[in-house]
Scaffold this motif. Structure first.
Motif, mmCIF file in Angstrom:
data_model
loop_
_atom_site.group_PDB
_atom_site.id
_atom_site.type_symbol
_atom_site.label_atom_id
_atom_site.label_comp_id
_atom_site.label_asym_id
_atom_site.label_seq_id
_atom_site.Cartn_x
_atom_site.Cartn_y
_atom_site.Cartn_z
ATOM 1 N N ASP A 111 28.579 29.087 32.467
ATOM 2 C CA ASP A 111 29.447 28.705 31.084
ATOM 3 C C ASP A 111 31.170 29.002 31.616
ATOM 4 O O ASP A 111 31.843 28.188 31.142
ATOM 5 C CB ASP A 111 29.152 29.873 29.970
ATOM 6 C CG ASP A 111 27.749 29.423 29.495
ATOM 7 O OD1 ASP A 111 27.238 28.528 29.460
ATOM 8 O OD2 ASP A 111 27.067 30.393 28.810
ATOM 9 N N MET A 112 31.156 29.961 32.241
ATOM 10 C CA MET A 112 32.767 29.920 32.675
ATOM 11 C C MET A 112 33.335 28.804 33.481
ATOM 12 O O MET A 112 34.573 28.283 33.268
ATOM 13 C CB MET A 112 32.995 31.319 33.735
ATOM 14 C CG MET A 112 32.775 32.554 32.848
ATOM 15 S SD MET A 112 33.320 34.129 33.864
ATOM 16 C CE MET A 112 32.096 34.057 35.199
ATOM 17 N N ILE A 113 32.386 28.311 34.288
ATOM 18 C CA ILE A 113 32.812 27.103 35.118
ATOM 19 C C ILE A 113 33.077 25.962 34.088
ATOM 20 O O ILE A 113 34.063 25.389 34.304
ATOM 21 C CB ILE A 113 31.815 26.759 36.150
ATOM 22 C CG1 ILE A 113 31.637 27.612 37.303
ATOM 23 C CG2 ILE A 113 31.990 25.416 36.546
ATOM 24 C CD1 ILE A 113 30.651 27.661 38.164
ATOM 25 N N LYS A 114 32.260 25.690 33.078
ATOM 26 C CA LYS A 114 32.167 24.558 32.159
ATOM 27 C C LYS A 114 33.468 24.712 31.326
ATOM 28 O O LYS A 114 33.753 23.643 31.017
ATOM 29 C CB LYS A 114 30.955 24.368 31.402
ATOM 30 C CG LYS A 114 29.648 24.192 32.291
ATOM 31 C CD LYS A 114 28.418 23.970 31.556
ATOM 32 C CE LYS A 114 27.223 23.477 32.277
ATOM 33 N NZ LYS A 114 25.952 23.389 31.686
ATOM 34 N N THR A 115 33.476 26.001 30.618
ATOM 35 C CA THR A 115 34.712 25.887 30.036
ATOM 36 C C THR A 115 35.889 26.238 30.774
ATOM 37 O O THR A 115 37.028 26.095 29.865
ATOM 38 C CB THR A 115 34.708 27.373 29.069
ATOM 39 O OG1 THR A 115 34.455 28.510 29.912
ATOM 40 C CG2 THR A 115 33.268 27.482 28.176
ATOM 41 N N SER A 116 36.049 26.225 31.992
ATOM 42 C CA SER A 116 37.417 26.204 32.661
ATOM 43 C C SER A 116 37.649 24.836 33.547
ATOM 44 O O SER A 116 38.109 25.191 34.640
ATOM 45 C CB SER A 116 37.595 27.611 33.713
ATOM 46 O OG SER A 116 37.309 28.715 32.814
ATOM 47 N N ASN A 117 37.230 23.958 33.073
ATOM 48 C CA ASN A 117 37.411 22.289 33.619
ATOM 49 C C ASN A 117 36.617 22.594 35.080
ATOM 50 O O ASN A 117 37.578 21.700 35.851
ATOM 51 C CB ASN A 117 38.797 22.075 33.466
ATOM 52 C CG ASN A 117 39.451 21.907 32.071
ATOM 53 O OD1 ASN A 117 38.532 21.281 31.495
ATOM 54 N ND2 ASN A 117 40.442 22.471 31.991
ATOM 55 N N GLY A 118 35.703 23.214 35.323
ATOM 56 C CA GLY A 118 35.116 22.950 36.729
ATOM 57 C C GLY A 118 35.276 24.136 37.557
ATOM 58 O O GLY A 118 34.757 24.126 38.890
ATOM 59 N N LYS A 119 36.334 24.997 37.408
ATOM 60 C CA LYS A 119 36.797 26.079 38.372
ATOM 61 C C LYS A 119 36.823 27.390 37.420
ATOM 62 O O LYS A 119 37.907 27.409 36.672
ATOM 63 C CB LYS A 119 37.514 25.597 39.131
ATOM 64 C CG LYS A 119 37.452 24.466 40.235
ATOM 65 C CD LYS A 119 38.895 24.520 41.008
ATOM 66 C CE LYS A 119 38.588 23.262 41.980
ATOM 67 N NZ LYS A 119 39.917 23.014 42.667
ATOM 68 N N ALA A 120 36.192 28.363 37.692
ATOM 69 C CA ALA A 120 36.466 29.609 36.893
ATOM 70 C C ALA A 120 36.827 30.773 37.820
ATOM 71 O O ALA A 120 36.144 30.985 39.182
ATOM 72 C CB ALA A 120 34.863 30.090 36.404
ATOM 73 N N THR A 121 37.962 31.419 37.454
ATOM 74 C CA THR A 121 38.501 32.553 38.465
ATOM 75 C C THR A 121 37.760 33.842 37.930
ATOM 76 O O THR A 121 37.594 34.004 36.856
ATOM 77 C CB THR A 121 40.014 32.497 38.175
ATOM 78 O OG1 THR A 121 40.636 31.236 38.479
ATOM 79 C CG2 THR A 121 40.449 33.900 38.848
ATOM 80 N N ILE A 122 37.309 34.217 38.902
ATOM 81 C CA ILE A 122 36.473 35.895 38.797
ATOM 82 C C ILE A 122 37.176 36.799 39.482
ATOM 83 O O ILE A 122 37.704 36.726 40.692
ATOM 84 C CB ILE A 122 35.054 35.516 39.175
ATOM 85 C CG1 ILE A 122 34.282 34.668 38.705
ATOM 86 C CG2 ILE A 122 34.621 37.094 39.184
ATOM 87 C CD1 ILE A 122 32.903 34.254 39.158
ATOM 88 N N VAL A 123 37.648 37.827 38.790
ATOM 89 C CA VAL A 123 38.403 38.912 39.500
ATOM 90 C C VAL A 123 37.445 40.032 39.803
ATOM 91 O O VAL A 123 36.551 40.542 39.044
ATOM 92 C CB VAL A 123 39.409 39.539 38.474
ATOM 93 C CG1 VAL A 123 40.241 40.699 39.054
ATOM 94 C CG2 VAL A 123 40.331 38.366 37.732
ATOM 95 N N THR A 124 37.532 40.437 41.056
ATOM 96 C CA THR A 124 36.656 41.409 41.616
ATOM 97 C C THR A 124 37.081 42.778 41.374
ATOM 98 O O THR A 124 38.419 43.138 41.150
ATOM 99 C CB THR A 124 36.243 41.122 43.190
ATOM 100 O OG1 THR A 124 37.734 41.315 43.830
ATOM 101 C CG2 THR A 124 35.831 39.788 43.207
ATOM 102 N N VAL A 125 36.415 43.874 41.764
ATOM 103 C CA VAL A 125 37.002 45.258 41.646
ATOM 104 C C VAL A 125 38.024 45.537 42.601
ATOM 105 O O VAL A 125 38.710 46.673 42.425
ATOM 106 C CB VAL A 125 35.906 46.331 41.726
ATOM 107 C CG1 VAL A 125 34.854 46.149 40.282
ATOM 108 C CG2 VAL A 125 34.970 46.215 42.954
ATOM 109 N N SER A 126 38.030 44.728 43.747
ATOM 110 C CA SER A 126 39.088 44.857 44.510
ATOM 111 C C SER A 126 40.684 44.456 44.056
ATOM 112 O O SER A 126 41.617 44.658 44.709
ATOM 113 C CB SER A 126 38.831 44.130 46.028
ATOM 114 O OG SER A 126 39.106 42.724 45.741
ATOM 115 N N GLY A 127 40.317 43.970 42.953
ATOM 116 C CA GLY A 127 41.644 43.031 42.240
ATOM 117 C C GLY A 127 41.948 41.750 42.837
ATOM 118 O O GLY A 127 42.889 41.140 42.372
ATOM 119 N N ASN A 128 41.218 41.486 43.818
ATOM 120 C CA ASN A 128 41.288 39.999 44.529
ATOM 121 C C ASN A 128 40.410 38.980 43.490
ATOM 122 O O ASN A 128 39.523 39.441 42.648
ATOM 123 C CB ASN A 128 40.861 39.804 45.791
ATOM 124 C CG ASN A 128 41.548 41.020 46.647
ATOM 125 O OD1 ASN A 128 41.781 42.118 46.659
ATOM 126 N ND2 ASN A 128 42.641 40.154 47.425
#
Length: 173
Positions: A111-128
């Motif tokens: 769902d994140m990918i679809k709502t973000s025009n094919g690329k979704a940013t995921i923030v990890t617990v490392s902050g990256n």
């Protein structure tokens, strides 16, 4: 020959995950990973990085768990070097790059990918950040170095989150 071994390893991982999924819900992330021979390198890394208590805590967490085959793709000597006490901070950063706060199910990622025009940013617990995107009907994570890792099994529920299996180790910059 190496590709056949990787494919066999992935099939065995998937079968183990499916068989263990019911049992996994009663176990935390570390206990679940420890119950599979295919995650022995990951478990050794979690122990060497002193992250057992964190990943055994209430959470919830989402872990993109590299298999032994994923760790074997790293250059010779890399894993052994990372498991040394003097590499603890680096190992912690790499492992935290595979963890997201909260329970993120496979459908959520799609769902994140679809709502973000094919690329979704995921923030990890490392902050990256990781980039999630679809390719040939599969979901991939792209690390900050541009390396692609396919999610090969999803939604393995644990008592403190969820595990998704990836076929490559993700590396932060």
């Amino acid at each position: 020959m190496k590709n056949k071994n990787v494919i066999k390893s992935l099939i065995v991982s998937l079968i183990l995950l499916l068989v263990c999924n019911v049992q996994a819900q009663d176990k935390n992330i570390v206990e679940t990973a420890s119950g599979s021979n295919d995650f022995s390198t990951l478990v050794a890394a979690i122990k060497a990085a002193d992250l057992v208590d964190v990943l055994s805590s209430k959470g919830p967490f989402t872990v993109f768990a590299p298999t032994n085959a994923a760790f074997n793709k790293l250059p010779d000597g890399t894993v052994e070097g990372l498991l040394k006490p003097e590499s603890k901070e680096t190992l912690q950063m790499i492992l935290k790059y595979h963890v997201v706060s909260g329970s993120v199910m496979a459908a959520d990622v799609v769902d994140m990918i679809k709502t973000s025009n094919g690329k979704a940013t995921i923030v990890t617990v490392s902050g990256n950040k990781l980039m999630a995107q679809m390719k040939d009907g599969a979901v991939y994570l792209v690390d900050e170095n541009g390396n692609w890792s396919k999610i090969t099994a999803t939604d393995m529920k644990t008592s403190n989150g969820v595990i998704h299996v990836v076929d490559s180790v993700l590396l932060p910059k």
